[in-house]
Design a protein around this motif. Sequence first.
Motif, short mmCIF file in Angstrom:
data_model
loop_
_atom_site.label_atom_id
_atom_site.label_comp_id
_atom_site.label_asym_id
_atom_site.label_seq_id
_atom_site.Cartn_x
_atom_site.Cartn_y
_atom_site.Cartn_z
N ALA A 102 0.83 -1.21 0.00
CA ALA A 102 0.00 0.00 0.00
C ALA A 102 0.86 1.26 0.00
CB ALA A 102 -0.92 -0.01 1.22
N ALA A 103 1.95 1.25 0.77
CA ALA A 103 2.85 2.40 0.82
C ALA A 103 3.53 2.62 -0.53
CB ALA A 103 3.90 2.20 1.91
N GLN A 104 3.95 1.54 -1.17
CA GLN A 104 4.60 1.66 -2.48
C GLN A 104 3.64 2.26 -3.51
OE1 GLN A 104 7.68 1.00 -3.57
NE2 GLN A 104 8.62 -0.13 -1.88
N LEU A 105 2.36 1.88 -3.42
CA LEU A 105 1.37 2.36 -4.39
C LEU A 105 0.65 3.62 -3.92
CD1 LEU A 105 -0.18 -1.10 -5.32
CD2 LEU A 105 1.36 0.28 -6.74
N LYS A 106 1.00 4.10 -2.71
CA LYS A 106 0.37 5.30 -2.13
C LYS A 106 -1.15 5.14 -2.04
CE LYS A 106 4.02 8.53 -3.52
NZ LYS A 106 5.01 7.47 -3.83
N LEU A 107 -1.55 4.00 -1.47
CA LEU A 107 -2.97 3.70 -1.32
C LEU A 107 -3.41 3.82 0.13
CD1 LEU A 107 -3.28 0.39 -3.39
CD2 LEU A 107 -4.07 2.65 -4.09
N PRO A 108 -4.65 4.23 0.37
CA PRO A 108 -5.20 4.09 1.73
C PRO A 108 -5.38 2.60 2.02
CG PRO A 108 -6.93 4.73 0.21
CD PRO A 108 -5.63 4.81 -0.57
N TYR A 109 -5.18 2.20 3.27
CA TYR A 109 -5.31 0.78 3.58
C TYR A 109 -5.79 0.57 5.00
CZ TYR A 109 -0.87 0.96 6.20
OH TYR A 109 0.12 1.25 7.10
N VAL A 110 -6.35 -0.62 5.22
CA VAL A 110 -6.77 -1.05 6.55
C VAL A 110 -6.27 -2.48 6.74
CG1 VAL A 110 -8.69 -1.47 8.11
CG2 VAL A 110 -8.84 0.38 6.46
N THR A 111 -5.65 -2.74 7.88
CA THR A 111 -5.16 -4.09 8.18
C THR A 111 -6.12 -4.83 9.10
OG1 THR A 111 -3.89 -3.29 10.07
CG2 THR A 111 -2.76 -3.36 7.94
N CYS A 112 -5.97 -6.14 9.15
CA CYS A 112 -6.73 -7.01 10.08
C CYS A 112 -8.24 -6.81 9.96
CB CYS A 112 -6.27 -6.78 11.51
SG CYS A 112 -4.52 -7.12 11.78
N VAL A 113 -8.73 -6.78 8.74
CA VAL A 113 -10.17 -6.60 8.51
C VAL A 113 -10.90 -7.91 8.82
CG1 VAL A 113 -11.94 -6.15 6.77
CG2 VAL A 113 -9.84 -4.79 6.81
N GLN A 114 -11.92 -7.82 9.66
CA GLN A 114 -12.67 -9.01 10.06
C GLN A 114 -14.07 -9.08 9.43
OE1 GLN A 114 -13.08 -8.83 14.32
NE2 GLN A 114 -14.83 -7.45 14.25
N LYS A 115 -14.49 -7.96 8.80
CA LYS A 115 -15.82 -7.96 8.18
C LYS A 115 -15.94 -6.79 7.21
CE LYS A 115 -20.79 -7.88 9.28
NZ LYS A 115 -21.80 -7.80 10.38
#
Length: 259
Positions: A133-146
Amino acid sequence: MKIIVCIKQVPDAKDVRLDPKTNTLAREGVAAIMNPFDRHALEEAVRLKEQLGGTVTALSMGPPQAKEVLLEAISCGADEGVLVSDRAFAGADTWATSYTLAKAVQCLGAFDLILCGKQAIDGDTAQVGPGLAAQLKLPYVTCVQKTREASAAALRVERMMDDGYDVVQLPLPALLTVVKDINEPRVSSLKGKMKAKKAEIRVLSAADIKAEPQCIGLAGSPTKVARVFSPEPRGNRKMFSGTAVEQVTQLVAEIQGYL
């Protein structure tokens, strides 16, 4: 919606062992499987495709035999598989791997969402998803459960926390890493297996993705494994032998001795 799922072929956890000379995982003679967390990422991608329409591309970086997990991904609902494979990628750490995957994603063209497993069971770093995500400059969320809500423009998801969960909304394109709680992966159908049997896996080399030689493989890895060792046993230990009943009896007697 165009979804890319990053999938890694890993050694079966029950057969993992380390090579003391190279300080890397010994893979020869060890069964290879799809990384379990990535299986859940694939399932979520297929569910989003079924809900919103679009395509799912399974992307993997690895040796030629990694085609096997991409064919498995197609049998479970992915539309195509792309393998990034080159001897120059050997020895890559998480930074070099993130860079290589980012270059591959850019080579594939426009996309809406990238899904990754929380971590790979062979390294357990959980760094490649955020690194990509950092390489592509994207917003991201980790550990998504739903996934609570999904549209062509945004996602609302639950992020697992130690004391509950956060609800996060983010615009697309974006990247998510998922945990096993998010879904129950489907089993390959006969139709899916037939599709996979006919599928051709696209292979991209370092030259194809226009990767800088100094940024890939061992040469592009700022971290190196200096030493691998088993920790020294601590404390007093006792081994019980015999049948299960006999061992339990011995254990109970041992515990009573401390009361």
